[in-house]
Design a protein around this motif. Sequence first.
Motif, PDB file in Angstrom:
ATOM      1  N   VAL A 121       0.836  -1.206   0.000  1.00 19.93           N
ATOM      2  CA  VAL A 121       0.000   0.000   0.000  1.00 19.93           C
ATOM      3  C   VAL A 121       0.870   1.255   0.000  1.00 19.93           C
ATOM      4  N   ALA A 122       1.948   1.239   0.789  1.00 14.45           N
ATOM      5  CA  ALA A 122       2.845   2.402   0.850  1.00 14.45           C
ATOM      6  C   ALA A 122       3.488   2.661  -0.502  1.00 14.45           C
ATOM      7  N   LEU A 123       3.946   1.602  -1.166  1.00 12.90           N
ATOM      8  CA  LEU A 123       4.545   1.767  -2.494  1.00 12.90           C
ATOM      9  C   LEU A 123       3.537   2.317  -3.489  1.00 12.90           C
ATOM     10  N   ALA A 124       2.316   1.798  -3.444  1.00 16.28           N
ATOM     11  CA  ALA A 124       1.271   2.288  -4.346  1.00 16.28           C
ATOM     12  C   ALA A 124       0.983   3.759  -4.082  1.00 16.28           C
ATOM     13  N   ALA A 125       0.916   4.145  -2.805  1.00 14.30           N
ATOM     14  CA  ALA A 125       0.638   5.539  -2.463  1.00 14.30           C
ATOM     15  C   ALA A 125       1.755   6.457  -2.934  1.00 14.30           C
ATOM     16  N   PHE A 129       1.172   9.153  -5.816  1.00  4.99           N
ATOM     17  CA  PHE A 129       1.426  10.547  -5.457  1.00  4.99           C
ATOM     18  C   PHE A 129       2.270  11.229  -6.524  1.00  4.99           C
ATOM     19  N   LYS A 130       3.278  10.545  -7.009  1.00  6.28           N
ATOM     20  CA  LYS A 130       4.126  11.129  -8.048  1.00  6.28           C
ATOM     21  C   LYS A 130       3.338  11.400  -9.319  1.00  6.28           C
ATOM     22  N   TRP A 136      -1.818  16.371 -12.055  1.00  8.94           N
ATOM     23  CA  TRP A 136      -3.025  17.013 -11.544  1.00  8.94           C
ATOM     24  C   TRP A 136      -2.755  18.102 -10.514  1.00  8.94           C
ATOM     25  N   LEU A 137      -1.525  18.191 -10.025  1.00  6.34           N
ATOM     26  CA  LEU A 137      -1.227  19.187  -8.992  1.00  6.34           C
ATOM     27  C   LEU A 137      -0.061  20.079  -9.402  1.00  6.34           C
TER      28      LEU A 137
END
Length: 215
Positions: A121-125, A129-130, A136-137
């Motif tokens: 989950v941490a790797l996916a997040a 995020f990148k 989008w940001l």
Amino acid sequence: MTVQDVMDWTVIPPLLLALLLGAVVGLEREIGAQPAGLRTHMLVAVGAALFTAAGFELGADRTRIAAQVVTGIGFLGAGAIFKEGVNISGLTTAASLWVTAAIGLASGLRLYWAAVVVTAVALAALWLFKVAEANWLPDRHRIRITLTLAPDHALDEVERAAVGTLPTAHVLRIDYAGHDQSIVLTARGDNDTSLSAIAEALRRLDGVQGVEISR
């Protein structure tokens, strides 16, 4: 082989798993050239696992062990956060260190599947995020610009010209003290933005004597 020897050997698997999972998260941070990378995350994970496993074997209160690990990792995470111009960097790395400590705690408690799932989950997040940040940001990437003006030159004229040159810019502060005057702006600028090109364009504006840009 004595009972104590068996207990000593049972501690090894959770430590190795914590080391491996910490390396997985740390590798992602290392690839991104973050202040806390592969070795730091490995040490955090295996250290948290060892504290937990040792307390588990000694029959200590697990909640107290976890609380001490979380407190210690808070200081380490704070050291990964620093300010660059108008941007604050290291928050994601600090969070990844916190999660890595939790992964080590889970490994030390023999909650192997929980540790593996949280790592995934941490790797996916981190990866999502990148992608979100890049697509989008765009406003997360800001640069800080300080324009030093010629004495007695009209501030409003330079402000309008600077905003016309950089449509995404807005004024943060205007300093005026006698003959010394300057304008501080912030503008959008991702990692591909040429700071030298921006500086050259602003340097050519009437009344601008100096340009300083930082991310």
